[in-house]
Design a protein around this motif. Sequence first.
Motif, mmCIF file in Angstrom:
data_model
loop_
_atom_site.group_PDB
_atom_site.id
_atom_site.type_symbol
_atom_site.label_atom_id
_atom_site.label_comp_id
_atom_site.label_asym_id
_atom_site.label_seq_id
_atom_site.Cartn_x
_atom_site.Cartn_y
_atom_site.Cartn_z
ATOM 1 N N ARG A 17 5.096 -3.330 -3.662
ATOM 2 C CA ARG A 17 5.903 -2.693 -2.940
ATOM 3 C C ARG A 17 5.274 -1.669 -2.058
ATOM 4 O O ARG A 17 5.530 -1.727 -0.343
ATOM 5 C CB ARG A 17 7.214 -1.659 -3.633
ATOM 6 N N TYR A 18 4.069 -1.603 -2.290
ATOM 7 C CA TYR A 18 3.487 -0.333 -1.392
ATOM 8 C C TYR A 18 2.232 -0.548 -0.582
ATOM 9 O O TYR A 18 1.890 -0.163 0.016
ATOM 10 C CB TYR A 18 3.837 1.112 -1.745
ATOM 11 N N ALA A 19 1.800 -1.382 -1.460
ATOM 12 C CA ALA A 19 0.339 -2.054 -1.060
ATOM 13 C C ALA A 19 0.467 -2.936 -0.150
ATOM 14 O O ALA A 19 1.149 -4.044 -0.265
ATOM 15 C CB ALA A 19 -0.035 -2.404 -2.137
ATOM 16 N N ASP A 20 -0.558 -2.707 1.228
ATOM 17 C CA ASP A 20 -0.742 -3.973 1.942
ATOM 18 C C ASP A 20 -1.830 -4.968 1.068
ATOM 19 O O ASP A 20 -1.794 -6.044 1.033
ATOM 20 C CB ASP A 20 -1.009 -3.333 3.077
ATOM 21 N N ARG A 21 -2.630 -4.690 0.361
ATOM 22 C CA ARG A 21 -3.570 -5.473 -0.274
ATOM 23 C C ARG A 21 -3.744 -4.792 -2.209
ATOM 24 O O ARG A 21 -3.836 -3.917 -2.422
ATOM 25 C CB ARG A 21 -5.024 -5.606 0.387
ATOM 26 N N ILE A 22 -3.977 -5.594 -2.757
ATOM 27 C CA ILE A 22 -4.125 -5.063 -4.727
ATOM 28 C C ILE A 22 -5.541 -5.513 -5.106
ATOM 29 O O ILE A 22 -6.271 -7.258 -4.040
ATOM 30 C CB ILE A 22 -2.837 -6.249 -4.904
ATOM 31 N N LEU A 23 -6.084 -4.846 -5.562
ATOM 32 C CA LEU A 23 -7.346 -5.490 -5.819
ATOM 33 C C LEU A 23 -7.490 -5.449 -7.481
ATOM 34 O O LEU A 23 -6.869 -3.887 -8.125
ATOM 35 C CB LEU A 23 -8.289 -4.610 -5.535
ATOM 36 N N GLY A 24 -7.907 -7.310 -8.638
ATOM 37 C CA GLY A 24 -7.439 -6.778 -9.058
ATOM 38 C C GLY A 24 -8.455 -6.597 -10.232
ATOM 39 O O GLY A 24 -9.471 -7.398 -9.989
ATOM 40 N N ILE A 25 -8.673 -5.885 -11.095
ATOM 41 C CA ILE A 25 -9.913 -5.214 -12.000
ATOM 42 C C ILE A 25 -9.920 -6.047 -13.342
ATOM 43 O O ILE A 25 -9.478 -6.066 -14.070
ATOM 44 C CB ILE A 25 -10.752 -4.260 -11.741
ATOM 45 N N GLN A 26 -11.216 -6.476 -13.684
ATOM 46 C CA GLN A 26 -11.024 -6.812 -14.884
ATOM 47 C C GLN A 26 -12.863 -7.290 -15.573
ATOM 48 O O GLN A 26 -13.571 -8.140 -14.880
ATOM 49 C CB GLN A 26 -10.118 -8.281 -15.057
ATOM 50 N N ASP A 27 -12.276 -7.181 -16.610
ATOM 51 C CA ASP A 27 -14.223 -7.439 -17.387
ATOM 52 C C ASP A 27 -15.564 -6.587 -16.556
ATOM 53 O O ASP A 27 -15.953 -7.825 -16.501
ATOM 54 C CB ASP A 27 -14.219 -8.766 -17.702
ATOM 55 N N GLY A 28 -14.939 -5.905 -15.952
ATOM 56 C CA GLY A 28 -15.846 -5.034 -14.817
ATOM 57 C C GLY A 28 -16.548 -5.852 -13.823
ATOM 58 O O GLY A 28 -17.598 -6.029 -12.985
ATOM 59 N N GLY A 29 -15.587 -7.148 -12.978
ATOM 60 C CA GLY A 29 -15.743 -7.333 -12.001
ATOM 61 C C GLY A 29 -14.434 -7.702 -11.387
ATOM 62 O O GLY A 29 -13.671 -6.786 -12.174
#
Length: 271
Positions: free
Chosen positions: A207-219
């Motif tokens: 709802r509040y972010a323009d961009r989302i950064l998804g982190i998984q397994d150190g990357g």
Amino acid sequence: MTVPLLQTRDLAVGYGAAPVLSGITLKIAPGRITAIVGANACGKSTLLRSLARLLPPRRGSVTLDGVPVQRIAPRAFARRLGFLPQSPVAPEGITVLDLVSRGRHPHHGLFTRWSGADDAAVAHALEATGTADLAERDVTGLSGGQRQRVWIAMALAQETEILLLDEPTTFLDVSHQIEVLELLAALNRRRGTTVVMVLHELNLAARYADRILGIQDGGVHAVGTPDEVLTETHIREIFGLDSLVMPDPVSGRPMMVPRGALASARRRETR
């Protein structure tokens, strides 16, 4: 006003023998709100601390407007970028007003006196976070939610171009979570402040972010708009969670519902 650009290139960073994160190359969207999401212990806070130059790179770089952050003078860096850690600790006996006023320290040199602009910045931060009536209280005597809002007030009083927040809604009930995120969204709209925050609640991130950064397994597993990142496939890959993603009826942004919760609700309806 030129919006600052914070970015990493082939960044590797960590605490022990092995890096927690590696190969991180990204540009933080200037003048936007970015939410960092991922499973517990995936490196979200590590990335934020690296952006705040609290963790030096083992490889690669973190730069602000093309300059490695380690080369920027501490006071100059603190005037441009503010960081609120996950569990900050206040000095014993400090009042709310004194703590929030510390947000103005980067703006003062050896011969700089406290000014009306400092008073105005502190007053606005207290008012915006609903903590003005707590100004004379001892910080250690406040509830967890009150303390969190006071720390956010200190970060706001710093008046930086970039604000990094590690789980800013920790200890807050639902209504205060919304208040804090609305406050950050208003700060972004009014001043163009670049906001980067770690959030656990995916629907609030959407709802509040323009961009989302998804982190998984150190990357970096995925980065983009909420619609691009918060898909059923990405949620399964990042969190190991089967979900249903649909448009939020209020915001139109993606809304995630765990499929297990749907099944439980249906079983209750058939009783």
